[in-house]
Design a protein around this motif. Structure first.
Motif, mmCIF file in Angstrom:
data_model
loop_
_atom_site.group_PDB
_atom_site.id
_atom_site.type_symbol
_atom_site.label_atom_id
_atom_site.label_comp_id
_atom_site.label_asym_id
_atom_site.label_seq_id
_atom_site.Cartn_x
_atom_site.Cartn_y
_atom_site.Cartn_z
ATOM 1 N N PRO A 115 43.016 32.955 48.239
ATOM 2 C CA PRO A 115 43.720 32.628 49.483
ATOM 3 C C PRO A 115 43.140 31.422 50.223
ATOM 4 O O PRO A 115 43.891 30.661 50.844
ATOM 5 C CB PRO A 115 43.583 33.907 50.313
ATOM 6 C CG PRO A 115 43.489 34.995 49.288
ATOM 7 C CD PRO A 115 42.672 34.397 48.166
ATOM 8 N N ASP A 116 41.810 31.233 50.162
ATOM 9 C CA ASP A 116 41.233 30.089 50.875
ATOM 10 C C ASP A 116 41.657 28.765 50.232
ATOM 11 O O ASP A 116 41.748 27.737 50.916
ATOM 12 C CB ASP A 116 39.711 30.197 50.943
ATOM 13 C CG ASP A 116 39.049 30.178 49.575
ATOM 14 O OD1 ASP A 116 39.594 30.788 48.646
ATOM 15 O OD2 ASP A 116 37.986 29.540 49.438
ATOM 16 N N ILE A 117 41.956 28.786 48.922
ATOM 17 C CA ILE A 117 42.452 27.574 48.257
ATOM 18 C C ILE A 117 43.893 27.315 48.663
ATOM 19 O O ILE A 117 44.289 26.172 48.900
ATOM 20 C CB ILE A 117 42.308 27.705 46.727
ATOM 21 C CG1 ILE A 117 40.837 27.701 46.342
ATOM 22 C CG2 ILE A 117 43.062 26.585 46.010
ATOM 23 C CD1 ILE A 117 40.565 27.867 44.860
ATOM 24 N N VAL A 118 44.678 28.381 48.759
ATOM 25 C CA VAL A 118 46.055 28.249 49.252
ATOM 26 C C VAL A 118 46.036 27.659 50.660
ATOM 27 O O VAL A 118 46.788 26.732 50.980
ATOM 28 C CB VAL A 118 46.770 29.620 49.248
ATOM 29 C CG1 VAL A 118 48.119 29.527 49.947
ATOM 30 C CG2 VAL A 118 46.941 30.119 47.817
ATOM 31 N N GLU A 119 45.165 28.177 51.494
ATOM 32 C CA GLU A 119 45.052 27.678 52.870
ATOM 33 C C GLU A 119 44.657 26.205 52.901
ATOM 34 O O GLU A 119 45.223 25.412 53.660
ATOM 35 C CB GLU A 119 44.024 28.502 53.640
ATOM 36 C CG GLU A 119 43.854 28.063 55.084
ATOM 37 C CD GLU A 119 42.829 28.896 55.830
ATOM 38 O OE1 GLU A 119 42.816 28.834 57.075
ATOM 39 O OE2 GLU A 119 42.037 29.596 55.170
ATOM 40 N N SER A 120 43.707 25.839 52.067
ATOM 41 C CA SER A 120 43.243 24.448 52.012
ATOM 42 C C SER A 120 44.376 23.506 51.627
ATOM 43 O O SER A 120 44.555 22.443 52.238
ATOM 44 C CB SER A 120 42.088 24.320 51.009
ATOM 45 O OG SER A 120 41.765 22.962 50.762
#
Length: 466
Positions: free
Chosen positions: A122-127
């Motif tokens: 999810p943090d990569i999606v957010e980035s």
């Protein structure tokens, strides 16, 4: 003064009223010049923001899956360990390269597809959402394709990351068919996942369902539809199971191990779904897509209307520009080859082509006529940049159609022809000065109608060019 200035500027009448704004406010000559520049800049910015030709969707392809479905021929790979941070780095680098190449484009939608993008951290999606949007989330649609088996634990986190819409790949609530498809979830997980996603995303969840599985009955298909509708889903995509070359399903059908339902049964299943879904308030806005008003997928509508889109990741496609200036690109499908080229050149494009008008309008016909709205004259002319104007094509269709002795025209209140219904090989097509579309009664055979329309389109181009 400030409020009056903004109101006038937004109405695009500042140039007319500028002398009145600049008088009597004690501004120096330099101050007046500065204010004038700011007003001009504001107008240009407003025009740019509202210019449909600067709007673009961004597609991000995540090519990795936990396992291979028997029917899928998409660009996908199953590997034991994915270096997600390295993929993120490459996707961001490719985005920055294309952002620099097309600085005027304004992001309207982002779509994470695959593969299985719900396997992303999810943090990569957010980035990625943050970098691509530039932090401007207003009216931004962000869709993510999700797999029931792996999305449950991250549903809320994906929403916090900036995802606004989930496309849940349920495919079936029947364990027999899920096993045949080699899906990694069962019917219980599918139901639990749908309920969980709806509790987090509310009405912004789409359910993907497949019909036409070997041995499937119309009653079994209807059960899938009824359960999905009862959960309050506002968007459902229904896909007929097709045999794609190179898939396990193709091998099983070829060997006689499994047999698909007949074409008549497939048609009956589809028409039953149309009737059942529309009866429950989900209208068909594209052959395979049904929605309650206001919950349509804007990213896909952009595709169907001949809009612009940038593709990031292995195998992704792009379409930028309109008319004779439209560019098409295809990225290298292999993740390793794609990443290697991104490292060297900043992008993974394998082929870039300047598309001719035949191709541009051919693609518009192939996608736009699959929608219930069809192709509007303004959309056609934007795509063609008036190289082949809408009225020229309509005039050609009218000439072809008039050869049939039977009257096919519907007259408006003033006696003007408002609609023309196609005959012979154009049967099922309807057009007027505003748009061209396929009748709802013929959308189930749209592919057949589109082939005939495209054939006439090529003849029309030849006549115009000759």
């Amino acid at each position: 003064m400030c409020c009056a200035f903004l109101q006038v500027a937004r109405c695009k009448l500042v140039n007319h009223f500028r002398p009145f704004l600049l008088l009597g406010h004690g501004l120096s000559t330099q101050g007046r010049k500065t204010l004038s520049r700011k007003i001009s800049s504001f107008i240009e910015t407003e025009a740019e923001e509202n210019n449909p030709e600067t709007k673009v969707g961004v597609y991000i392809h995540w090519p990795y899956c936990a396992r291979l479905c028997t029917y899928c021929n998409f660009n996908k790979y199953v590997i034991q360990k994915v270096d997600q941070e390295n993929m993120e780095k490459s996707l961001l680098k490719e985005w920055k390269t294309l952002r620099k190449k097309y600085p005027r484009l304004k992001i309207r939608t982002i779509f994470f597809g695959g593969g299985t993008p719900s396997l992303m951290k999810p943090d990569i999606v957010e980035s990625l959402i943050r970098e691509i949007s530039g932090g401007n989330y207003e009216n931004l649609e962000v869709s993510l394709e999700a797999n029931p088996a792996d999305v449950n634990n991250n549903v809320a986190v994906f929403k916090l990351a900036g995802v606004t819409r989930l496309s849940l790949g349920i495919q079936s609530f029947n364990d027999r068919f899920l096993k045949l498809f080699n899906r990694d979830h069962n019917s219980l997980i599918a139901k639990q996942s749908l309920v969980k996603c709806l509790s987090v995303f509310g009405g912004h969840v789409s359910a993907d369902l497949i019909f036409g599985a070997p041995g499937q009955t119309i009653q079994e298909w209807r059960q899938d539809l009824e359960f999905t509708i009862k959960q309050g889903v506002n968007h459902i995509s229904t896909y007929q199971l097709t045999v794609e070359r190179g898939t396990q399903l193709a091998k099983d059908v070829s060997s006689g191990k499994v047999q698909l339902p007949s074409d008549n049964v497939m048609t009956e299943m589809y028409l039953d779904a149309v009737q059942h879904l529309e009866k429950n308030g989900l209208y068909r806005y594209e052959i395979s897509n049904f929605s309650r008003p206001g919950f349509e997928c804007n990213h896909n509508i952009g595709y169907w209307n001949g809009g612009q889109y940038i593709g990031l990741g292995p195998g992704a496609h792009s379409r930028i520009g309109y008319g004779a200036n439209r560019i098409g690109t295809i990225n290298h499908p292999s993740p390793e080859v794609w990443k290697g080229q991104v490292d060297r050149l900043g992008h993974g494009v394998a082929k870039e082509t300047k598309l001719d008008i035949d191709t541009v309008l051919g693609e518009l016909l192939a996608t736009g006529l699959r929608t219930s709205q069809g192709i509007e004259a303004s959309v056609w002319n934007k795509s063609s940049q008036n190289k082949i104007a809408y009225h020229q094509f309509i005039k050609y269709l009218n000439n072809i159609n008039s050869r049939n002795q039977q009257s096919t025209e519907v007259f408006g209140v003033n006696g003007d022809v408002s609609d023309t219904f196609g005959t012979d090989d154009l049967c099922g097509l309807i057009w007027n000065n505003e748009n061209i579309k396929i009748l709802p009664s013929h959308l189930s055979i749209a592919d057949h109608v589109i082939v005939n329309v495209y054939s006439h389109f090529l003849k029309c181009i030849k006549l115009i060019n000759d």
